[in-house]
Design a protein around this motif. Sequence first.
Motif, PDB file in Angstrom:
ATOM      1  N   ARG A  72       0.861  -1.179   0.000  1.00 30.88           N
ATOM      2  CA  ARG A  72       0.000   0.000   0.000  1.00 30.88           C
ATOM      3  C   ARG A  72       0.897   1.229   0.000  1.00 30.88           C
ATOM      4  O   ARG A  72       1.752   1.387   0.858  1.00 30.88           O
ATOM      5  CB  ARG A  72      -0.900  -0.006   1.238  1.00 30.88           C
ATOM      6  CG  ARG A  72      -1.878   1.150   1.296  1.00 30.88           C
ATOM      7  CD  ARG A  72      -2.644   1.186   2.604  1.00 30.88           C
ATOM      8  NE  ARG A  72      -1.801   1.290   3.781  1.00 30.88           N
ATOM      9  CZ  ARG A  72      -1.217   2.433   4.184  1.00 30.88           C
ATOM     10  NH1 ARG A  72      -1.366   3.537   3.520  1.00 30.88           N
ATOM     11  NH2 ARG A  72      -0.477   2.441   5.285  1.00 30.88           N
ATOM     12  N   ASP A 115       1.755   5.277   0.403  1.00 27.18           N
ATOM     13  CA  ASP A 115       1.350   6.246   1.426  1.00 27.18           C
ATOM     14  C   ASP A 115       0.071   6.987   1.054  1.00 27.18           C
ATOM     15  O   ASP A 115      -0.687   7.406   1.932  1.00 27.18           O
ATOM     16  CB  ASP A 115       2.471   7.249   1.688  1.00 27.18           C
ATOM     17  CG  ASP A 115       3.649   6.617   2.409  1.00 27.18           C
ATOM     18  OD1 ASP A 115       3.480   5.546   3.024  1.00 27.18           O
ATOM     19  OD2 ASP A 115       4.747   7.198   2.353  1.00 27.18           O
ATOM     20  N   CYS A 116      -0.188   7.144  -0.237  1.00 22.56           N
ATOM     21  CA  CYS A 116      -1.391   7.866  -0.681  1.00 22.56           C
ATOM     22  C   CYS A 116      -2.619   6.956  -0.751  1.00 22.56           C
ATOM     23  O   CYS A 116      -3.710   7.410  -1.080  1.00 22.56           O
ATOM     24  CB  CYS A 116      -1.144   8.524  -2.031  1.00 22.56           C
ATOM     25  SG  CYS A 116      -0.840   7.341  -3.371  1.00 22.56           S
ATOM     26  N   GLU A 117      -2.461   5.678  -0.454  1.00 21.18           N
ATOM     27  CA  GLU A 117      -3.563   4.720  -0.527  1.00 21.18           C
ATOM     28  C   GLU A 117      -4.062   4.349   0.863  1.00 21.18           C
ATOM     29  O   GLU A 117      -3.326   4.415   1.838  1.00 21.18           O
ATOM     30  CB  GLU A 117      -3.112   3.444  -1.250  1.00 21.18           C
ATOM     31  CG  GLU A 117      -2.705   3.686  -2.680  1.00 21.18           C
ATOM     32  CD  GLU A 117      -2.118   2.460  -3.342  1.00 21.18           C
ATOM     33  OE1 GLU A 117      -2.320   2.315  -4.546  1.00 21.18           O
ATOM     34  OE2 GLU A 117      -1.454   1.657  -2.655  1.00 21.18           O
ATOM     35  N   ARG A 118      -5.327   3.973   0.939  1.00 23.62           N
ATOM     36  CA  ARG A 118      -5.955   3.553   2.195  1.00 23.62           C
ATOM     37  C   ARG A 118      -6.583   2.183   1.982  1.00 23.62           C
ATOM     38  O   ARG A 118      -6.990   1.843   0.877  1.00 23.62           O
ATOM     39  CB  ARG A 118      -7.048   4.549   2.620  1.00 23.62           C
ATOM     40  CG  ARG A 118      -6.622   6.006   2.674  1.00 23.62           C
ATOM     41  CD  ARG A 118      -5.495   6.271   3.622  1.00 23.62           C
ATOM     42  NE  ARG A 118      -5.951   6.115   4.996  1.00 23.62           N
ATOM     43  CZ  ARG A 118      -5.132   6.066   6.026  1.00 23.62           C
ATOM     44  NH1 ARG A 118      -3.838   6.136   5.867  1.00 23.62           N
ATOM     45  NH2 ARG A 118      -5.607   5.922   7.249  1.00 23.62           N
TER      46      ARG A 118
END
Length: 62
Positions: free
Chosen positions: A38, A40-43
């Motif tokens: 994942r 850093d910009c993904e959740r």
Amino acid sequence: MTGETCPDLFGLSDGDFAVIGTDRTEELDALLPESAARADCERTVVITRDTLLRAERDIPDA
């Protein structure tokens, strides 16, 4: 339209899909398999099984 909120999956004009669900990134990060990554910009977002099954008929095969 009813003012209620719920998980949803919908198509975007560029062909991608957007998902509205519960953000459980912090809770699930340690449980992801080693093959999962994942940015850093993904959740990590969770939707109900029912939501995905109902959306399946609207997802094109190709």
